[in-house]
Design an enzyme around this catalytic site. Structure first.
Site, PDB file in Angstrom:
ATOM      1  CD  GLU A 447       0.341  -0.033   8.541  1.00 61.36           C
ATOM      2  OE1 GLU A 447      -0.423  -0.987   8.313  1.00 61.36           O
ATOM      3  OE2 GLU A 447       1.468   0.056   8.035  1.00 61.36           O
ATOM      4  CG  HIS A 450      -3.100  -1.816   4.812  1.00 59.92           C
ATOM      5  ND1 HIS A 450      -3.116  -2.259   3.502  1.00 59.92           N
ATOM      6  CD2 HIS A 450      -1.810  -1.453   5.077  1.00 59.92           C
ATOM      7  CE1 HIS A 450      -1.889  -2.150   3.002  1.00 59.92           C
ATOM      8  NE2 HIS A 450      -1.095  -1.663   3.925  1.00 59.92           N
TER       9      HIS A 450
END
Length: 651
Positions: A447, A450
């Site tokens: 994550e 991202h």
């Protein structure tokens, strides 16, 4: 040498501020004189009613920019007006999209959902606004004007035109209205399915063995099951969770069936063979026929055949002794965040700095705010870390764009990106900080990949900022981070036992990597099954239930049998955001593997490679064709892609 010290609770802390921020509980002093500055510092959002205020302001701004976009002479100003129009709506809609699923206050969630529907309806109408489209076509149909545009402006103009085309701008008035109605209906169905896919199922406490009650949440005389408990070492806990969590829900089943029918009807209405064909236009794969699932399936089935009958969790535990609890003491959340900070500093010259949020800025007191600061470029943006479990919070690891970056002509400054990372980690206790399993640590790195994609871009237009790129390219930076998360040269920089300060033994990391190799084929085969199922759902209509389709695809593409009275597809929330594009994880994994091997495998902390990777891939967001970005970073990739095309033709 990094100094270690023991805090008052007795466990080891580091001198790193970012590590300390995540290894201790927040203790924010409540000052009644502090003015509530609103969620994310948006003044209007100091109460649920503020969403309506923000929505009305955004729609007034939309009217002004709509008139400007339709009346200004064709040129750069046209594209800038389009982007400003998009930015004004996205700043409200994207924020609301997060709040509707994550805010603990139901009134905030409901207000945010109303905003999502209202702005979503306006967006669909704009995507079929003939006058607005004609303004863009005047620009793109004039070769002299197009020749004067810089590459980014031209690409953004083409992407906006593409949005018009897939929305049915070419249809007559009656059919355009029908297309808008279908879009609006899909907004409702999407929200209904997404909410239902995250809802826990429940079962009477008396049915579950008493000694397992504490493994699940309680609700009076019922037990709530809100996930698969895949990390549990107890076979019975995993089986109970699997059977109860995946038990079919008739209303949600009907919602999914209707959603798929509407998507197909919309795709046919605007001129596509199926929803899959509509969704894949503009991606790296281009069409459903071109992606490589068929070839991967043949290869992976052969690789996995020898061990697929075994339970992956039990198999790896027995042979490689990777019981997660053995690793967790070395992987405190603070240590992992310090590791990410060190990695980003080495590769990009970027630091993560903890900042105290203002009153009303965050939706839960355990949310941490990070400023992302470059050593020469200064502040790049903000990451809000919503990492800990709480009631009614979705059990899914996600990245949300709250505000995209762009160059603001009107202010002469860069609009800093803002994102949220949402995980479901356990809270720290009195005796220990939050301790991660290897899987949790890998998800955190994923994550954060991202987030850094959003932070490290410096695109001129927000329409193509950060992760706003082709879906099958957007997962490349996050999957690449998984390689760093399992490389001992990276892990050794931060993995320390929270009590003793001892480093994680290299032999344990080696066992972890070996276990991933053993189960790698099975994991890939599972992803292929998911991707194929997604493609079938979004192809021609099927005269059978989604569960019957799942049974058949699982038999063909996955080695483990279907379990009766389960409906895994009802928990497949990626069908909403990744409809017909779930294959993106497979394609992105292939590209990420190439980037790792060619750029970082020899030295994962190589600054020159980090800068090249940022310059050629991360910096552009969606402002450049994905394949051109890949080829810019990996010069030999073009030949490999040509070879795969030849293979496809030979079949």
């Amino acid at each position: 040498v990094r100094c270690l010290s023991h805090d008052k609770n007795g466990y080891v802390t580091t001198w790193s501020p970012v590590g300390a921020a995540f290894n201790t509980k927040t203790h924010r002093r409540l000052n009644l004189l502090d003015k509530n500055g609103g969620l994310f510092g948006v003044p209007e959002l100091n109460s649920p009613a503020g969403f309506q205020v923000a929505t009305k302001a955004a729609l007034r701004n939309t009217e002004r920019l709509l008139e400007k976009a339709c009346s200004c002479p064709p040129g750069v100003e046209t594209v800038e007006s389009f982007d400003q129009l998009s930015d004004g709506l996205c700043k409200v809609a994207d924020l609301a999209d997060f709040v509707k699923v994550a805010h603990p206050d139901q009134e905030f969630r409901e207000a945010a959902e109303r905003t999502c529907i209202e702005i979503g309806t306006v967006v669909e109408k704009l995507n079929t606004n003939v006058e607005l489209c004609q303004s863009l076509k005047k620009l793109l149909d004039n070769p002299e004007i197009v020749a004067q545009l810089d590459p980014d402006t031209r690409r953004v103009a083409e992407l906006f035109l593409f949005d018009f085309e897939i929305s049915g701008i070419h249809l007559d008035d009656k059919l355009r209205k029908e297309a808008v109605a279908l879009h609006v209906k899909l907004l409702d169905l999407n929200n209904e399915f997404l909410a239902g896919s995250h809802m826990p199922n429940r079962i009477a406490r008396s049915v579950i063995p008493e000694h397992l009650h504490l493994q699940f949440a309680s609700e009076g005389s019922f037990i709530q099951v809100g996930g698969l408990h895949a990390d549990s070492p107890d076979d019975l806990v995993r089986e109970i969770a699997y059977r109860i969590y995946l038990y079919p829900n008739a209303d949600l089943m009907e919602c999914l069936e209707e959603l798929l029918k509407c998507r197909y009807k919309l795709a046919k209405l605007v001129g596509y063979e199926s929803y899959g064909h509509r969704a894949l236009k503009g991606t790296m794969a281009k069409t459903p026929e071109r992606h490589i699932l068929h070839y991967l399936k043949i290869t992976i089935t052969e690789m996995a055949a020898s061990f697929i009958p075994f339970c992956g969790l039990c198999f790896t535990h027995g042979r490689y002794n990777i019981e997660p609890s053995l690793y967790s003491p070395y992987l405190s959340l603070g240590a992992c965040m310090e590791g990410l900070n060190n990695l980003f500093s080495e590769l990009y010259g970027v630091s993560l700095m903890s900042e105290p949020p203002s009153a009303g800025e965050v939706w839960s007191e355990d949310v941490r705010k990070l400023a992302v600061v470059h050593e020469t470029e200064g502040l790049l943006g903000y990451i809000y870390c919503d990492f800990f479990v709480r009631p009614d919070k979705p059990h899914q690891d996600c990245h949300f764009t709250i505000r995209g970056g762009r160059w603001c002509q009107e202010t002469g400054q860069y609009q800093l990106p803002v994102v949220v990372l949402m995980l479901s980690l356990p809270h720290p206790t009195k005796s220990a900080p939050t301790l991660l399993t290897p899987g949790m640590m890998e998800n955190l790195f994923h994550e954060m990949g991202h987030a850094m994609h959003s932070m490290l871009g410096r695109t001129r237009y927000q329409h193509v900022t950060g992760t706003r790129c082709a879906t099958d390219f957007a997962e490349v930076p996050s999957i690449l981070m998984e390689y760093f998360a399992t490389d001992y040269r990276v892990i050794s920089q931060f993995a320390r036992h929270y009590e003793t300060g001892q480093p994680l033994p290299e032999s344990m990391v080696a066992r972890l990597c070996e276990s991933k190799k053993v189960c790698g084929a099975a994991d890939t085969q599972l992803q292929i099954f998911y991707a194929v199922l997604d493609q079938i759902y979004h192809s021609q209509p099927q005269d059978r239930s989604t569960t019957d389709i799942l049974k058949e695809m699982q038999q063909k593409f996955y080695g483990l049998p279907y379990t009766t009275n389960t409906a895994w597809q009802l928990r497949f929330s990626h069908l909403i955001g990744y409809g017909a594009k779930y294959y993106s994880y497979l394609m992105s994994r292939a590209v990420a593997s190439m980037v790792w091997r060619q750029c970082f495998a020899q030295d994962p902390l190589n600054r020159d490679m980090g800068e090249r990777y940022r310059r050629e891939m991360l910096a552009h967001g969606g402002a450049k064709e994905p394949m051109l970005m890949v080829e810019g970073n990996l010069p030999c990739t073009a030949d490999m892609l040509k070879e795969s095309d030849l293979l496809e033709q030979s079949q």
